[in-house]
Design an enzyme around this catalytic site. Structure first.
Site, PDB file in Angstrom:
ATOM      1  N   HIS A 294      -9.045  31.287 -12.228  1.00  0.00           N
ATOM      2  CA  HIS A 294      -9.297  29.885 -11.875  1.00  0.00           C
ATOM      3  C   HIS A 294     -10.670  29.756 -11.204  1.00  0.00           C
ATOM      4  CE1 HIS A 294      -5.332  28.267 -12.687  1.00  0.00           C
ATOM      5  NE2 HIS A 294      -4.721  28.979 -11.767  1.00  0.00           N
TER       6      HIS A 294
ATOM      7  N   GLU B  11      -5.812  34.145  -9.929  1.00  0.00           N
ATOM      8  CA  GLU B  11      -6.579  33.236  -9.073  1.00  0.00           C
ATOM      9  C   GLU B  11      -8.082  33.393  -9.292  1.00  0.00           C
ATOM     10  OE1 GLU B  11      -5.087  30.917  -7.855  1.00  0.00           O
ATOM     11  OE2 GLU B  11      -3.054  31.728  -7.861  1.00  0.00           O
TER      12      GLU B  11
ATOM     13  N   GLY C  56       2.025   5.773   4.475  1.00  0.00           N
ATOM     14  CA  GLY C  56       1.147   6.427   5.436  1.00  0.00           C
ATOM     15  C   GLY C  56      -0.207   5.788   5.600  1.00  0.00           C
TER      16      GLY C  56
ATOM     17  N   GLY D 212      -0.741   2.995   7.134  1.00  0.00           N
ATOM     18  CA  GLY D 212      -0.823   2.268   8.396  1.00  0.00           C
ATOM     19  C   GLY D 212      -0.251   0.870   8.366  1.00  0.00           C
ATOM     20  N   LYS D 213       0.684   0.602   7.460  1.00  0.00           N
ATOM     21  CA  LYS D 213       1.256  -0.746   7.370  1.00  0.00           C
ATOM     22  C   LYS D 213       2.096  -1.066   8.608  1.00  0.00           C
ATOM     23  CE  LYS D 213       3.163   0.259   3.392  1.00  0.00           C
ATOM     24  NZ  LYS D 213       2.597   1.600   3.219  1.00  0.00           N
ATOM     25  N   THR D 214       2.957  -0.134   8.963  1.00  0.00           N
ATOM     26  CA  THR D 214       3.782  -0.343  10.150  1.00  0.00           C
ATOM     27  C   THR D 214       2.900  -0.484  11.384  1.00  0.00           C
ATOM     28  OG1 THR D 214       5.418   1.079   9.099  1.00  0.00           O
ATOM     29  CG2 THR D 214       5.760   0.566  11.414  1.00  0.00           C
TER      30      THR D 214
ATOM     31  N   GLY E 241       0.812  -1.203   0.000  1.00  0.00           N
ATOM     32  CA  GLY E 241       0.000   0.000   0.000  1.00  0.00           C
ATOM     33  C   GLY E 241       0.845   1.252   0.000  1.00  0.00           C
TER      34      GLY E 241
HETATM   35  P1  ADP Z   1       3.031   3.187   6.633  1.00  0.00           P
HETATM   36  O1  ADP Z   1       3.889   2.235   7.383  1.00  0.00           O
HETATM   37  O2  ADP Z   1       1.947   2.537   5.836  1.00  0.00           O
HETATM   38  O3  ADP Z   1       3.797   4.155   5.801  1.00  0.00           O
HETATM   39  P2  ADP Z   1       2.449   4.069   9.242  1.00  0.00           P
HETATM   40  O4  ADP Z   1       1.898   2.834   9.845  1.00  0.00           O
HETATM   41  O5  ADP Z   1       3.868   4.383   9.557  1.00  0.00           O
HETATM   42  O6  ADP Z   1       2.246   4.064   7.690  1.00  0.00           O
HETATM   43  O7  ADP Z   1       1.510   5.275   9.654  1.00  0.00           O
HETATM   44  C1  ADP Z   1       2.008   6.445  10.226  1.00  0.00           C
HETATM   45  C2  ADP Z   1       1.038   7.004  11.235  1.00  0.00           C
HETATM   46  O8  ADP Z   1      -0.174   7.392  10.614  1.00  0.00           O
HETATM   47  C3  ADP Z   1       0.640   6.007  12.265  1.00  0.00           C
HETATM   48  O9  ADP Z   1       1.527   6.005  13.329  1.00  0.00           O
HETATM   49  C4  ADP Z   1      -0.739   6.501  12.688  1.00  0.00           C
HETATM   50  O10 ADP Z   1      -0.640   7.537  13.633  1.00  0.00           O
HETATM   51  C5  ADP Z   1      -1.281   7.086  11.420  1.00  0.00           C
HETATM   52  N1  ADP Z   1      -2.124   6.116  10.714  1.00  0.00           N
HETATM   53  C6  ADP Z   1      -1.902   5.642   9.488  1.00  0.00           C
HETATM   54  N2  ADP Z   1      -2.865   4.793   9.125  1.00  0.00           N
HETATM   55  C7  ADP Z   1      -3.706   4.702  10.156  1.00  0.00           C
HETATM   56  C8  ADP Z   1      -4.909   3.961  10.394  1.00  0.00           C
HETATM   57  N3  ADP Z   1      -5.428   3.134   9.481  1.00  0.00           N
HETATM   58  N4  ADP Z   1      -5.523   4.120  11.574  1.00  0.00           N
HETATM   59  C9  ADP Z   1      -5.021   4.936  12.490  1.00  0.00           C
HETATM   60  N5  ADP Z   1      -3.912   5.653  12.334  1.00  0.00           N
HETATM   61  C10 ADP Z   1      -3.245   5.556  11.191  1.00  0.00           C
HETATM   62 ZN    ZN Z   2      -2.620  29.073 -11.453  1.00  0.00          ZN
HETATM   63 MG    MG Z   3       5.956   2.431   7.513  1.00  0.00          MG
END
Ligand code: ADP
Ligand code: ZN
Ligand code: MG
Length: 637
Positions: free
Chosen positions: A434, A431, A212, A214-216, A209
């Site tokens: 636009h 602007e 950001g 939420g994989k980690t 994915g």
């Molecule tokens: P990834 O590893 O996918 O890049 P992270 O797990 O590091 O993303 O996400 C970073 C932060 O964003 C998390 O610590 C959390 O605070 C927030 N976050 C991301 N996804 C979620 C989710 N599904 N639910 C709650 N918080 C989330």
């Molecule tokens: Zn412009």
């Molecule tokens: Mg990550």
């Protein structure tokens, strides 16, 4: 005290040495002070014809000379000269013609350059010695002798958390992924049960994915739910300058993991090591292959029932080596996508738990306004809003802070408004151009607000649309919508031309034009939305430097390339004409709006529409729903 004194003495001596060696003026000329004569003595000797030869060092402001009566071996006299002395030049000329005085001008830098080189060498030497001293210091540090040179022995770069403290509660909006992973939790919790029955347990799970999403967090939550230790390492840390380090890190990691089983091993950014082998890009390829091979060996090595589960994350599954995806390795793949409306709402709820939010703020409205935001961006958004609230000394986050935080996250920090100037006028017209098109075009997403307050990153102002969240979430953009979007993008430039004339247009529209070119080209080559027919002529070419497609595939001939260019041009021309026409026909409204925005810096969508309505017979684009102002996506100028 004593020591300090001695040290400072030594330092000043050192400085003296360096100073000498660095200042070319003093070398070789300065020492023979007993030979120095005064300037007037020199002049008199010249006039009297007693001087046999003169060497002028202009750069150094010195002259060396010999008297006719002087013995051969004795050193020359020297004299300090004054800046630009026409009298001296005159005298020298006379002396050379009348008294046979040999005059030589030593070009500046001739020995200056040599001295320069020497002094650089000395400096380099000093630095080298210093560096060596530092090295020795480090290698003698308490951590053990010679540690800095000990690259090879992996000083384990992975982290271990006995308890992550994260649960599934903290992960919102990705229900399917959570459900699939529930099984992994069950296995980690009571692995013996599975073993007893002889069930084969997945060893590896690949989370796929965008950043950001939420994989980690998800991986941590699994460990947290199962109550097992969490080992993590990032793929980029495997890839080192020194061959063999990565492989030894992998070995270490799995050794530790086995000692702590049952546990979870998390490998972030696995594409950094797991990229297809043999593509020969980016140096260090051998190293990566070794590391990858070691990883595969380790994964094959532990039987499914040792109680270790490896979870890896990537946003580039397409570049992964096929060997990684074979059964028995990362054979489970779970997609973690950007959250939809419902997901965003749940994520906002999770992150709103520990924040003071005013009752009038509706999380639903925020979720609706933030299509395309990742979980991390939503978390960041609420955090920025909280920071702004503290700064403004408010007791709770209000809609104003949310709105400002969104602009800050998506566009940049606000800067102070411009003073009245031609530039401000130009930005205002651009602007408003636009914004007017967002209000008048039939398929466009409506205006949220238009502002000429500049922002960091070179943004002079922006007009912001409320994007239809359903369309963004589904990704179903229609041809009509795309054409209107191109027209809107061209609206800034069109207004500049219409009002200030062709000669006065500025470079400010460059990012608009870039976006126009991309959109129009994609319509023709990827979406089959032109007269060339329903053909995909190109595959997305963003993998140019990664993995398989070294060269973007072009599935067409030269002749078709020409046609593509023509089609792209046609789309852009057509949209540009539409923009010009609408702007020309609404010149009166534009002038009025510019006057207003110069006074107020920002006009919100409703006010803008109300004013335009007085000037036009065309239907006005209204937002489908109306909540407190929170924007979505904007056209920075
Ligand atoms: P990834 O590893 O996918 O890049 P992270 O797990 O590091 O993303 O996400 C970073 C932060 O964003 C998390 O610590 C959390 O605070 C927030 N976050 C991301 N996804 C979620 C989710 N599904 N639910 C709650 N918080 C989330
Ligand atoms: Zn412009
Ligand atoms: Mg990550």
């Amino acid at each position: 005290m004593k020591y300090a004194q001695r040290l400072s003495q030594r330092l000043s001596q050192l400085a003296l040495v360096v100073g000498l060696s660095l200042a070319p003026t003093n070398i070789g000329l300065a020492q023979s002070s007993n030979n120095t004569v005064s300037y007037s003595q020199f002049l008199n000797a010249l006039k009297a014809g007693e001087v046999s030869s003169v060497e002028l060092y202009q750069e150094q402001g010195l002259a060396k000379f010999r008297r006719k009566d002087q013995p051969e071996q004795s050193p020359p006299h020297q004299v300090r000269l004054f800046d630009r002395n026409p009298e001296l030049i005159q005298l020298l000329r006379q002396a050379s013609s009348r008294h046979n005085t040999a005059v030589r001008v030593v070009p500046s830098g001739s020995d200056g350059a040599v001295i320069g080189v020497i002094s650089n060498l000395i400096l380099g030497f000093v630095l080298l010695i210093l560096f060596l001293m530092i090295l020795r210091r480090v290698s003698n540090a308490p951590g053990g002798p010679g540690q800095i040179l000990n690259f090879g022995k992996s000083r384990a770069r992975f982290q271990m958390e006995a308890k992550t403290g994260v649960t599934f509660e903290d992960v919102a909006g990705i229900e399917e992924a959570k459900e699939e992973l529930q099984e992994v939790v069950t296995f980690l919790k009571n692995s013996e049960k599975f073993t007893a029955i002889g069930a084969r347990i997945p060893k590896g799970v690949l989370l796929i994915g965008p950043p950001g999403t939420g994989k980690t967090l998800l991986a941590k939550a699994i460990a947290g739910e199962a109550g097992v230790p969490f080992f993590s390492i990032s793929g980029s840390e495997f890839v080192e300058m020194f061959v063999g380090v990565g492989a030894s890190r992998v070995r270490d990691l799995f050794k530790k993991a086995k000692e702590n089983a049952p546990c979870l091993v998390f490998i972030d950014e696995i594409d950094a090591v797991g990229r297809q082998r043999g593509t020969g890009i980016g140096g260090g390829n051998d190293e990566r292959e070794q590391t990858l091979n070691q990883l595969l060996t380790e994964m094959d090595g532990f039987e499914g029932n040792t109680g270790i589960i490896v979870i890896a994350a990537t946003n580039r599954p397409d570049v992964l080596d096929a060997a990684l995806l074979r059964p028995g390795r990362f054979d489970r793949q779970i997609t973690v996508d950007l959250p939809s409306y419902k997901g965003r709402l749940q994520i906002l709820q999770v992150h709103a738990r520990d924040k003071k939010i005013a009752p009038e703020v509706s999380l639903e409205a925020i979720a609706r306004r933030t299509p395309g935001f990742s979980g991390a961006e939503l978390a960041n958004l609420l955090n920025e809003a909280a920071i702004l609230t503290v700064r403004r000394r408010k007791p709770a986050i209000t809609n104003t802070e949310i709105e400002d935080a969104i602009d800050r996250v998506t566009i940049g920090m606000t800067l102070t408004p411009l003073l009245d100037s031609k530039k401000k006028w130009l930005i205002a017209y651009h602007e408003v151009g636009h914004a007017l098109l967002m209000t008048l075009l039939k398929h466009a997403d409506p205006l949220n607000k238009v502002t000429i307050i500049p922002r960091s990153g070179g943004v002079g102002g922006f007009a912001q649309q409320i994007f239809d969240e359903e369309r963004v979430d589904s990704g179903l953009y229609t041809r009509a919508w795309l054409l209107d979007e191109i027209t809107i993008l061209l609206g800034g430039r069109a207004a500049e031309v219409e009002i200030f004339g062709d000669a006065e247009v500025t470079v400010g529209a460059s990012s608009d034009l870039q976006a126009v070119a991309n959109l129009a080209r994609e319509m023709v080559t990827r979406y089959g939305m032109s007269d060339l027919g329903h053909l995909a002529l190109e595959t997305p070419s963003n993998e140019v430097f990664l993995g398989r497609d070294l060269v973007p595939r072009a599935e067409y001939s030269e002749a078709v390339a020409v046609q593509i260019d023509r089609q792209v041009r046609e789309i852009v021309m057509h949209c540009y004409e539409t923009a010009r026409k609408l702007i020309r026909e609404h010149r009166a409204a534009i002038d009025k709006l510019v006057e207003l925005i110069l006074e107020k810096e920002t006009i919100d969508g409703d006010e803008f529409r109300a004013l335009v309505r007085q000037y036009t017979t065309l239907p006005i684009k209204e937002p489908a729903w109306k909540a407190t102002a929170t924007p979505a996506v904007s056209q920075p100028s």
